[in-house]
Enzyme design. Structure first.
Site, PDB file in Angstrom:
ATOM      1  N   LYS A  41       1.167  -1.269   0.763  1.00 21.26           N
ATOM      2  CA  LYS A  41      -0.317  -0.041  -0.013  1.00 21.26           C
ATOM      3  C   LYS A  41       1.013   1.287   0.153  1.00 21.26           C
ATOM      4  O   LYS A  41       1.850   1.092   0.641  1.00 21.26           O
ATOM      5  CB  LYS A  41      -0.684   0.224   1.368  1.00 21.26           C
ATOM      6  CG  LYS A  41      -2.365  -1.017   1.274  1.00 21.26           C
ATOM      7  CD  LYS A  41      -2.672  -0.879   2.592  1.00 21.26           C
ATOM      8  CE  LYS A  41      -4.090  -1.336   2.619  1.00 21.26           C
ATOM      9  NZ  LYS A  41      -4.973  -1.506   3.771  1.00 21.26           N
ATOM     10  N   ARG A  90     -17.210  -3.334  12.856  1.00 23.48           N
ATOM     11  CA  ARG A  90     -17.506  -2.294  11.805  1.00 23.48           C
ATOM     12  C   ARG A  90     -19.158  -2.670  11.707  1.00 23.48           C
ATOM     13  O   ARG A  90     -19.683  -3.355  12.632  1.00 23.48           O
ATOM     14  CB  ARG A  90     -16.609  -1.208  11.045  1.00 23.48           C
ATOM     15  CG  ARG A  90     -16.079   0.259  12.667  1.00 23.48           C
ATOM     16  CD  ARG A  90     -15.614   0.170  11.260  1.00 23.48           C
ATOM     17  NE  ARG A  90     -14.196   0.007  10.268  1.00 23.48           N
ATOM     18  CZ  ARG A  90     -13.724  -0.081   9.460  1.00 23.48           C
ATOM     19  NH1 ARG A  90     -13.386   1.034   9.421  1.00 23.48           N
ATOM     20  NH2 ARG A  90     -12.765  -1.264   9.245  1.00 23.48           N
TER      21      ARG A  90
END
Ligand code: ADP
Length: 162
Positions: A41, A90
């Site tokens: 990344k 989440r």
């Protein structure tokens, strides 16, 4: 003494991450927030910048430390004597991915347990990508991230063409 490790990209840390840290520090004796230096990344902030922003945000939490790591999480966790890997959940959509990683880590290091903490409802929509998008286009991220992160996001994007 139970040492837990909370790994992630934290690019940058949000108030959702901070909520998990604040709750976990009251459960475990020592908590290491581990900033992943991921070669796959390209982050907005360097690992050292990410670490510094977390350190500022957890300055009042005596049993929380921040470290940068690369390579396999279980190797890093073992080197620090951690028995718990902590992850935040989440939505249900997090669950599938997180379970796969947790089972893989357990295969490699059966002595380390992964524990999930559910997000507080007010942060359930929040992630680092959303925050970066808002900041990139000049929106206000107050209340979504710690003040030091808000400032650095402003600095970062003031010099970058939209
Ligand atoms: P990664 O790239 O490893 O997913 P992140 O920095 O995005 O790293 O997230 C690190 C951890 O924090 C993950 O377990 C993620 O599910 C959790 N997390 C991220 N945002 C929130 C939030 N708003 N509430 C609770 N947990 C969160």
């Amino acid at each position: 003494m139970i040492v837990a490790i909370y790994p992630g990209s934290f690019d940058p840390i949000t108030n959702g991450h901070l909520d998990i840290i604040d709750r976990a520090r009251k459960i475990f004796d020592h908590l290491i927030v581990a900033v992943l230096q991921n070669p796959n990344k390209v982050p907005l902030f360097s690992a050292e910048e990410r670490k510094r922003m977390i350190e500022e945000a957890v300055a009042d939490f005596p049993n929380v430390a921040v470290e940068v790591f690369d390579g396999l999480l279980v190797h890093f966790a073992r080197s620090r004597g951690c028995r718990v890997i902590l992850r935040g959940l989440r939505a249900i959509s997090d669950y599938e991915y997180e379970t796969q990683i947790a089972l893989t880590n357990r295969k490699m290091a059966p002595e380390i347990e992964t524990i999930f903490l559910p997000t507080s409802t007010e942060y359930s929509y929040l992630n680092s990508t959303v925050v970066k998008e808002i900041a990139r286009f000049g929106g206000c991220v107050r209340g979504l991230v710690p003040p030091g992160v808000e400032r650095r996001l402003r600095e970062k994007f003031s010099s970058v063409p939209r």
